[in-house]
Design a protein around this motif. Structure first.
Motif, PDB file in Angstrom:
ATOM      1  N   GLU A   1       3.618  -9.105   4.426  1.00  0.00           N
ATOM      2  CA  GLU A   1       3.873 -10.173   5.380  1.00  0.00           C
ATOM      3  C   GLU A   1       3.857  -9.662   6.808  1.00  0.00           C
ATOM      4  N   TRP A   2       4.206  -8.393   6.996  1.00  0.00           N
ATOM      5  CA  TRP A   2       4.330  -7.846   8.345  1.00  0.00           C
ATOM      6  C   TRP A   2       3.306  -6.745   8.633  1.00  0.00           C
ATOM      7  N   THR A   3       2.302  -6.624   7.779  1.00  0.00           N
ATOM      8  CA  THR A   3       1.305  -5.570   7.929  1.00  0.00           C
ATOM      9  C   THR A   3      -0.087  -6.181   7.986  1.00  0.00           C
ATOM     10  N   MET A   4      -0.923  -5.678   8.884  1.00  0.00           N
ATOM     11  CA  MET A   4      -2.283  -6.177   9.043  1.00  0.00           C
ATOM     12  C   MET A   4      -3.254  -5.014   9.014  1.00  0.00           C
ATOM     13  N   SER A   5      -4.420  -5.221   8.409  1.00  0.00           N
ATOM     14  CA  SER A   5      -5.439  -4.177   8.383  1.00  0.00           C
ATOM     15  C   SER A   5      -6.069  -4.032   9.757  1.00  0.00           C
ATOM     16  N   THR A   6      -6.636  -2.882  10.020  1.00  0.00           N
ATOM     17  CA  THR A   6      -7.285  -2.651  11.312  1.00  0.00           C
ATOM     18  C   THR A   6      -8.484  -3.580  11.508  1.00  0.00           C
ATOM     19  N   ASP A   7      -9.195  -3.890  10.429  1.00  0.00           N
ATOM     20  CA  ASP A   7     -10.354  -4.786  10.542  1.00  0.00           C
ATOM     21  C   ASP A   7      -9.923  -6.185  10.965  1.00  0.00           C
ATOM     22  N   THR A   8      -8.875  -6.686  10.339  1.00  0.00           N
ATOM     23  CA  THR A   8      -8.398  -8.020  10.699  1.00  0.00           C
ATOM     24  C   THR A   8      -7.806  -8.028  12.102  1.00  0.00           C
ATOM     25  N   PHE A   9      -7.112  -6.958  12.466  1.00  0.00           N
ATOM     26  CA  PHE A   9      -6.534  -6.879  13.815  1.00  0.00           C
ATOM     27  C   PHE A   9      -7.637  -6.910  14.869  1.00  0.00           C
ATOM     28  N   ARG A  10      -8.693  -6.152  14.647  1.00  0.00           N
ATOM     29  CA  ARG A  10      -9.809  -6.149  15.595  1.00  0.00           C
ATOM     30  C   ARG A  10     -10.415  -7.555  15.706  1.00  0.00           C
ATOM     31  N   ALA A  11     -10.557  -8.242  14.567  1.00  0.00           N
ATOM     32  CA  ALA A  11     -11.104  -9.593  14.577  1.00  0.00           C
ATOM     33  C   ALA A  11     -10.201 -10.545  15.357  1.00  0.00           C
ATOM     34  N   CYS A  12      -8.886 -10.365  15.216  1.00  0.00           N
ATOM     35  CA  CYS A  12      -7.940 -11.192  15.980  1.00  0.00           C
ATOM     36  C   CYS A  12      -8.124 -10.996  17.478  1.00  0.00           C
ATOM     37  N   LEU A  13      -8.241  -9.749  17.893  1.00  0.00           N
ATOM     38  CA  LEU A  13      -8.390  -9.469  19.325  1.00  0.00           C
ATOM     39  C   LEU A  13      -9.681 -10.071  19.877  1.00  0.00           C
TER      40      LEU A  13
ATOM     41  N   TRP B   1       6.681   0.996  15.372  1.00  0.00           N
ATOM     42  CA  TRP B   1       5.983   1.750  14.330  1.00  0.00           C
ATOM     43  C   TRP B   1       4.996   2.743  14.928  1.00  0.00           C
ATOM     44  N   ALA B   2       4.860   3.889  14.293  1.00  0.00           N
ATOM     45  CA  ALA B   2       3.908   4.899  14.752  1.00  0.00           C
ATOM     46  C   ALA B   2       2.487   4.373  14.697  1.00  0.00           C
ATOM     47  N   ASP B   3       2.200   3.490  13.735  1.00  0.00           N
ATOM     48  CA  ASP B   3       0.827   2.980  13.617  1.00  0.00           C
ATOM     49  C   ASP B   3       0.435   2.085  14.793  1.00  0.00           C
ATOM     50  N   THR B   4       1.413   1.601  15.548  1.00  0.00           N
ATOM     51  CA  THR B   4       1.066   0.876  16.781  1.00  0.00           C
ATOM     52  C   THR B   4       0.301   1.797  17.722  1.00  0.00           C
ATOM     53  N   SER B   5       0.735   3.058  17.799  1.00  0.00           N
ATOM     54  CA  SER B   5       0.053   4.052  18.621  1.00  0.00           C
ATOM     55  C   SER B   5      -1.199   4.591  17.936  1.00  0.00           C
ATOM     56  N   GLU B   6      -1.099   4.841  16.647  1.00  0.00           N
ATOM     57  CA  GLU B   6      -2.193   5.487  15.914  1.00  0.00           C
ATOM     58  C   GLU B   6      -3.405   4.582  15.729  1.00  0.00           C
ATOM     59  N   TYR B   7      -3.169   3.297  15.455  1.00  0.00           N
ATOM     60  CA  TYR B   7      -4.275   2.411  15.090  1.00  0.00           C
ATOM     61  C   TYR B   7      -4.444   1.201  16.003  1.00  0.00           C
ATOM     62  N   ALA B   8      -3.337   0.553  16.373  1.00  0.00           N
ATOM     63  CA  ALA B   8      -3.456  -0.654  17.196  1.00  0.00           C
ATOM     64  C   ALA B   8      -3.872  -0.323  18.621  1.00  0.00           C
ATOM     65  N   GLN B   9      -3.233   0.683  19.223  1.00  0.00           N
ATOM     66  CA  GLN B   9      -3.529   1.002  20.617  1.00  0.00           C
ATOM     67  C   GLN B   9      -4.995   1.358  20.861  1.00  0.00           C
ATOM     68  N   PRO B  10      -5.634   2.200  20.031  1.00  0.00           N
ATOM     69  CA  PRO B  10      -7.049   2.501  20.286  1.00  0.00           C
ATOM     70  C   PRO B  10      -7.935   1.263  20.281  1.00  0.00           C
ATOM     71  N   ILE B  11      -7.645   0.293  19.420  1.00  0.00           N
ATOM     72  CA  ILE B  11      -8.453  -0.927  19.376  1.00  0.00           C
ATOM     73  C   ILE B  11      -8.182  -1.773  20.613  1.00  0.00           C
ATOM     74  N   LEU B  12      -6.917  -1.876  20.999  1.00  0.00           N
ATOM     75  CA  LEU B  12      -6.566  -2.597  22.229  1.00  0.00           C
ATOM     76  C   LEU B  12      -7.267  -1.981  23.438  1.00  0.00           C
ATOM     77  N   ASP B  13      -7.194  -0.652  23.535  1.00  0.00           N
ATOM     78  CA  ASP B  13      -7.802   0.038  24.675  1.00  0.00           C
ATOM     79  C   ASP B  13      -9.317  -0.142  24.690  1.00  0.00           C
ATOM     80  N   GLU B  14      -9.924  -0.078  23.523  1.00  0.00           N
ATOM     81  CA  GLU B  14     -11.380  -0.239  23.418  1.00  0.00           C
ATOM     82  C   GLU B  14     -11.825  -1.604  23.925  1.00  0.00           C
TER      83      GLU B  14
END
Length: 408
Positions: A114-126, A164-177
């Motif tokens: 419920e509180w976790t999203m894949s990197t592919d879906t997150f990128r699509a959301c952005l 969460w550490a994954d905010t830095s590890e996975y979400a931030q690079p996609i946001l920055d990109e």
């Protein structure tokens, strides 16, 4: 009927809020969908049941299939976009994420879905946000609020909770990109912590390990934690959540000790943000706010004033004396008038709730305002195969109620 007239008709249907559809079964699992116009003409759309959208098992009912097809059509023809640009031009949408993990990460297997999203879906959301909104930073919102200026039409602010550490590890690079900024709310006590919150630790144990229930019973006995609820119900997602809710009434220090022992036994990477990751977020022009100290609901802790003040001090210390920690989201979304007043008195200027509300910007400069946020669940915007559908996200966001949350 030409394509242009269809586009106008569907857009009009979306705006007035009704849709009259006739569904006619045809050969080879094909359905004809007729959209009557005012002249009693119709546009027919054929959709095969075995197409990609519905190719997973079990096959959805005809009603669900038709409903999904209608959404896909209205979105594809621009109707939802027209409706959104008209309805939400003066609303600020604040979206809320928690964890972002690729399916290949070892932590994803036992993470709460419920509180976790894949990197592919997150990128699509952005990408969806960039198409339909004007994404803004917390700095832009604060400037507009203080200077009493208008935000761009259909503004959107991206937020994360917990730290969460994954905010830095996975979400931030996609946001920055993609050139987007986010506001990250961090609980003060979790910085440099390797284990996750005890709730997530127990969810991982019970959902991903065959002997998880037996191991939990042993750990509860070792740490002298008793629960009246039957643990045997923890066989599915709802059962696991029920057990975790029951344990929420127990001594949290003992539950944290259980989570720590589970972390030491596992080969899982660290779960929470480090000081370095926290600083890197601000260097990359993201903002950091408070999420309380212990991540417990501020409506139930013994001393909420101490909770919010300590969190502010810790975050300022971690980020540097020049940092301004003036934003906060309520842990677990729990707040009342007294909690809000304590937060404002402690130096927080912008308070964010988990109320699923679009923020009406006509009142953006009012004091004592609480900002609503929309939680985005991956399961609400993907099909049964995990494929993202923009029409589902549009439905999830565009028609939310709008208003102004004020606490006097």
């Amino acid at each position: 009927m030409g394509h242009d007239s269809i586009d106008v008709q569907v857009a009009h249907i979306a705006l007035v809020g009704y849709l009259k559809i006739k569904v006619l079964p045809m050969a080879n699992n094909t359905y004809s969908l007729s959209f009557p116009s005012s002249k009693d003409k119709a546009f027919t759309f054929k959709y095969r049941q075995n197409d990609t959208l519905f190719s997973s098992a079990p096959v959805p009912s005809l009603f669900i299939q038709v409903k999904t097809v209608v959404k896909e059509m209205i979105y594809a023809l621009g109707g939802m976009g027209v409706y959104h640009r008209f309805r939400n031009r003066q609303n600020l949408t604040v979206v809320m994420f928690h964890r972002v993990l690729p399916r290949s990460d070892i932590r994803a297997a036992g993470a709460d879905p419920e509180w976790t999203m894949s990197t592919d879906t997150f990128r699509a959301c952005l990408k969806f946000f960039k198409k339909h909104y004007c994404p803004i930073s917390m700095e832009q919102l604060a400037t507009a609020h203080v200077m009493k200026k208008e935000l761009p039409a259909c503004s959107l602010l991206i937020t994360f909770d917990d730290g969460w550490a994954d905010t830095s590890e996975y979400a931030q690079p996609i946001l920055d990109e993609l050139g987007l900024s986010a506001l990250v709310f961090v609980a003060g006590s979790i910085i440099n912590q390797t284990r996750p919150f005890w709730q997530e630790s127990l969810y991982h144990l019970l959902s991903s390990q065959p002997d998880g229930l037996a191991k939990l019973q042993t750990l509860l006995a070792e740490h002298q934690v008793s629960i009246s609820h039957d643990l045997k119900c923890a066989k599915d997602e709802e059962g696991i959540r029920t057990v975790i809710r029951q344990l929420g009434n127990c001594d949290h220090s003992r539950l944290n000790a259980i989570a720590q022992s589970l972390q030491l036994e596992s080969d899982l990477p660290p779960s929470m943000l480090t000081t370095e990751q926290l600083k890197n977020l601000t260097v990359a022009r993201h903002s950091v706010g408070s999420h309380g100290m212990s991540h417990q609901p501020l409506t139930t802790v013994k001393n909420p004033q101490q909770e919010v003040s300590e969190a502010k001090e810790i975050l300022t210390e971690q980020l540097g004396s020049n940092a301004s920690v003036n934003t906060m989201s309520f842990p677990h979304g729990a707040y009342n008038k007294d909690v809000a007043n304590i937060c404002w008195a402690s130096g927080y200027e912008y308070l964010f709730s988990s109320d699923s509300l679009l923020n009406r910007m006509q009142n953006s400069n009012k004091k004592n305002r609480i900002w609503g946020r929309i939680h985005i669940s991956e399961r609400a915007i993907t099909d049964m195969r995990g494929n993202f559908h923009p029409s589902m996200l549009a439905t999830w966001l565009f028609s939310r109620p709008s208003g102004t949350l004020l606490t006097k």
